[in-house]
Enzyme design. Structure first.
Site, mmCIF file in Angstrom:
data_model
loop_
_atom_site.group_PDB
_atom_site.id
_atom_site.type_symbol
_atom_site.label_atom_id
_atom_site.label_comp_id
_atom_site.label_asym_id
_atom_site.label_seq_id
_atom_site.Cartn_x
_atom_site.Cartn_y
_atom_site.Cartn_z
ATOM 1 N N HIS A 165 72.292 19.201 83.781
ATOM 2 C CA HIS A 165 72.925 20.346 84.441
ATOM 3 C C HIS A 165 73.529 19.917 85.766
ATOM 4 C CE1 HIS A 165 73.212 24.471 86.227
ATOM 5 N NE2 HIS A 165 72.966 23.767 87.339
ATOM 6 N N GLU A 166 72.736 19.233 86.596
ATOM 7 C CA GLU A 166 73.230 18.838 87.910
ATOM 8 C C GLU A 166 74.358 17.824 87.804
ATOM 9 O OE1 GLU A 166 72.665 20.360 90.588
ATOM 10 O OE2 GLU A 166 71.144 21.662 89.717
ATOM 11 N N HIS A 169 77.707 19.386 87.204
ATOM 12 C CA HIS A 169 78.511 19.817 88.350
ATOM 13 C C HIS A 169 79.491 18.720 88.763
ATOM 14 C CE1 HIS A 169 76.699 23.675 89.065
ATOM 15 N NE2 HIS A 169 75.492 23.173 89.151
ATOM 16 N N TYR A 180 82.702 28.051 94.101
ATOM 17 C CA TYR A 180 81.283 28.346 93.926
ATOM 18 C C TYR A 180 80.914 29.703 94.520
ATOM 19 C CZ TYR A 180 76.471 26.978 92.941
ATOM 20 O OH TYR A 180 75.200 26.896 92.424
ATOM 21 N N HIS A 267 73.904 32.104 90.080
ATOM 22 C CA HIS A 267 72.824 31.745 89.167
ATOM 23 C C HIS A 267 72.371 32.931 88.316
ATOM 24 C CE1 HIS A 267 72.302 28.490 92.205
ATOM 25 N NE2 HIS A 267 71.939 27.782 91.160
#
Length: 352
Positions: A165-166, A169, A180, A267
């Protein structure tokens, strides 16, 4: 900074009774208080024989560099393991090394993308960041992992979906980026979740029907009533805990959360496009990265998205991509339209 644990969840933990989870409360408060050249890739050569013909197939290798921050809040720390190095015996170092490799393999094997920048740049990570740091994040150039507080969070390198996931980015940034905040920020988070979930499924060889669709499974201790940070299959059900509260993610536009916190709910509202992708993947069946994932990836890297794209903008773009890749009247194009209708972004079909 793109972090895996949402600020609202850390805020709940920071406000919890100190006598119940002293280390976790202190760690959450400390975590919230913290601010936060092209290299050609070596080739991996495979040789095989097809009849009387020797077949050479070259695939790129990652260039992983794992550093130890030594419990400090200074990056990168001390380089501990480089590409090809033997396991160190430090669980966080070795899990980070393996997770970065799994993500690299997924991007190449599913989309023929060589790393985050598509040009073979190094994959950098730092572990043991801070003291009892309750998060993992992408800082624009490297992955950074805390060890967790041991009472609520057990550490972040053990979850491949968190790592991917990270790193997702990073893929999004190199593809042009999505602002964002608000819906574009929620899309940013959702696409990173898609990359996280698909990397884990690819590593495990799971079909869309077999997968859990959980993001961050295993990072909670047994003290938490919950299975993960998020569920793409059932947004809003990942945890329901007396300290952390209840998972606030909606699965349909009728429940869209208007908030000034969390950068406009990035989120939280990511649950809506997450559910759309899950509906698409189940409708198409098989391995989710093969068709559903390809449509999302081709849309992300098409160069047609605005940094401020809304859910409706992204939905229209994925419909166009499916039509271009598979045909306007194809099963894939129809499934994409139905998926977005199912979460209320387009049309009026109720989500099931």
């Amino acid at each position: 900074m793109h972090a895996i644990v949402p600020p609202y969840l850390l805020a709940r933990l920071a406000a919890a009774p100190v006598d119940r989870f002293p280390a976790a409360v202190a760690a959450a408060r400390a975590t919230l208080a913290l601010p936060r050249a092209y290299r050609p890739m070596p080739a991996h050569i495979d040789l095989s024989v097809d009849g009387d013909t020797l077949v050479l197939a070259a695939s790129p290798d990652p260039d992983r560099r794992i550093s130890d921050a030594l419990g400090r809040e200074e990056l990168p720390g001390v380089l501990i393991r480089s590409e090809g190095g033997a396991p160190t015996g430090d669980t966080a170092v070795d899990e980070a090394y393996d997770g970065l490799g799994a993500t690299f393999d997924f991007l190449w094997q599913a989309f023929e993308r060589i790393g985050l920048d598509a040009a073979g740049g190094p994959l950098n990570a730092s572990v043991h960041y801070g003291r009892d740091y309750d998060n993992a994040f992408w800082d624009g150039s490297r992955m950074v992992f805390g060890d967790g507080d041991g009472e609520i969070f057990s550490g972040f390198t053990q979850s491949v979906s968190v790592i991917a996931h990270e790193l997702g980015h990073g893929v999004i940034e190199h593809a042009g980026g999505l602002d964002y905040s608000g819906q574009s920020g929620a899309l940013n988070e959702s696409i990173a979740d898609v990359i996280g979930a698909l990397t884990e499924q690819h590593l495990r060889g799971q079909s869309a029907a077999e997968a859990t669709w959980l993001i961050g499974a295993g990072i909670f201790t047994d003290a938490v009533s919950g299975s993960a940070l998020r569920s793409m299959a059932a947004p809003g059900t990942a945890y329901d805990d007396d300290v952390l509260g209840r998972d606030p993610q909606p699965a349909h536009m009728r429940d869209y959360v208007e908030t000034s916190g969390d950068n406009g709910g990035v989120h939280i509202n990511s649950g809506i496009p997450n559910k759309a992708f899950h509906l698409l993947a189940l409708a198409l069946g098989g391995y989710a990265w093969e068709r559903a994932g390809t449509i999302w990836y081709r849309t992300l890297t098409s160069g047609t998205l605005s940094p401020a794209s809304s859910f409706a903008d992204f939905a229209a773009a994925t419909i166009d991509t499916a039509g271009r890749e598979y045909g306007e009247e194809s099963e894939e194009a129809a499934a994409v339209r139905t998926a977005w209708q199912g979460v209320g972004v387009t049309g009026d079909v109720a989500n099931s």
